[in-house]
Write an enzyme that holds these catalytic residues in place. Structure first.
Site, short mmCIF file in Angstrom:
data_model
loop_
_atom_site.label_atom_id
_atom_site.label_comp_id
_atom_site.label_asym_id
_atom_site.label_seq_id
_atom_site.Cartn_x
_atom_site.Cartn_y
_atom_site.Cartn_z
N CYS A 9 0.87 -1.18 0.00
CA CYS A 9 0.00 0.00 0.00
C CYS A 9 0.91 1.23 0.00
CB CYS A 9 -0.99 -0.03 1.16
SG CYS A 9 -0.28 0.20 2.80
N ARG A 15 -3.66 -0.50 5.21
CA ARG A 15 -4.18 -1.56 4.35
C ARG A 15 -3.28 -2.78 4.25
NH1 ARG A 15 -5.08 2.22 -0.73
NH2 ARG A 15 -3.26 3.14 0.25
N ASP A 117 -7.79 3.92 0.75
CA ASP A 117 -7.00 4.18 1.94
C ASP A 117 -7.89 4.70 3.07
OD1 ASP A 117 -4.99 4.70 3.76
OD2 ASP A 117 -3.83 5.97 2.39
#
Length: 151
Positions: A9, A15, A117
């Site tokens: 990520c 994440r 996100d």
């Protein structure tokens, strides 16, 4: 299965650590799972919300420390699994030698979606993100099992 997965990520605090923790639980010990970030602040802990959301699922991220992607991590992985199409495009541009093993999480199975996100969001936003990741990891598991001939 005996394969190595690397989840990617942006900052490696939300994440990809959640994906790493969930994948370890869902895929079991025969799959080596790790994570890194495209713009990670080396050594940062997982976000408080990510810790809380996974703790409820019995997954402890307290020892997680963010790390930046690097060629050695990418080379060692069998599959490099970014969270978004943008991450996928950037990784392929920066590391064209690994294009064949870069495939975003949402491209496994039929969902074809990005994992947005949750950084700075509420606990509810993180819960939704974790649920999306979890569902896609089950899709990933089905495809990996199929590739390994474990239908």
């Amino acid at each position: 299965m005996g394969i190595k997965l690397l989840f990617i990520c942006t900052g490696n605090t939300c994440r990809s650590p959640m994906a790493e923790g969930l994948a370890k639980t869902i895929l079991g010990p025969e799959v080596e799972v790790s994570s890194a970030g495209m713009a990670a602040g080396e050594g940062q802990p997982a976000s408080d919300q990510a810790l809380s959301v996974l703790k409820v699922r019995g997954i402890d991220l307290s020892s997680h420390h963010a790390r930046q992607i690097n060629p050695l991590l990418l080379q060692a992985a069998d599959w490099i699994i970014p969270m978004t199409k943008e991450h996928e495009i950037r990784l392929c541009a920066l590391y064209p030698q690994y294009t064949g093993k870069i495939r975003r999480l949402g491209a496994w199975g039929t969902k074809g979606k990005d994992i947005l996100d949750p950084f700075g969001g509420s606990l509810k936003v993180y819960q939704k993100c974790a649920e999306e990741i979890e569902g896609l990891i089950f899709e990933l598991k089905k495809e990996l099992d199929s590739l390994a001939g474990k239908d």
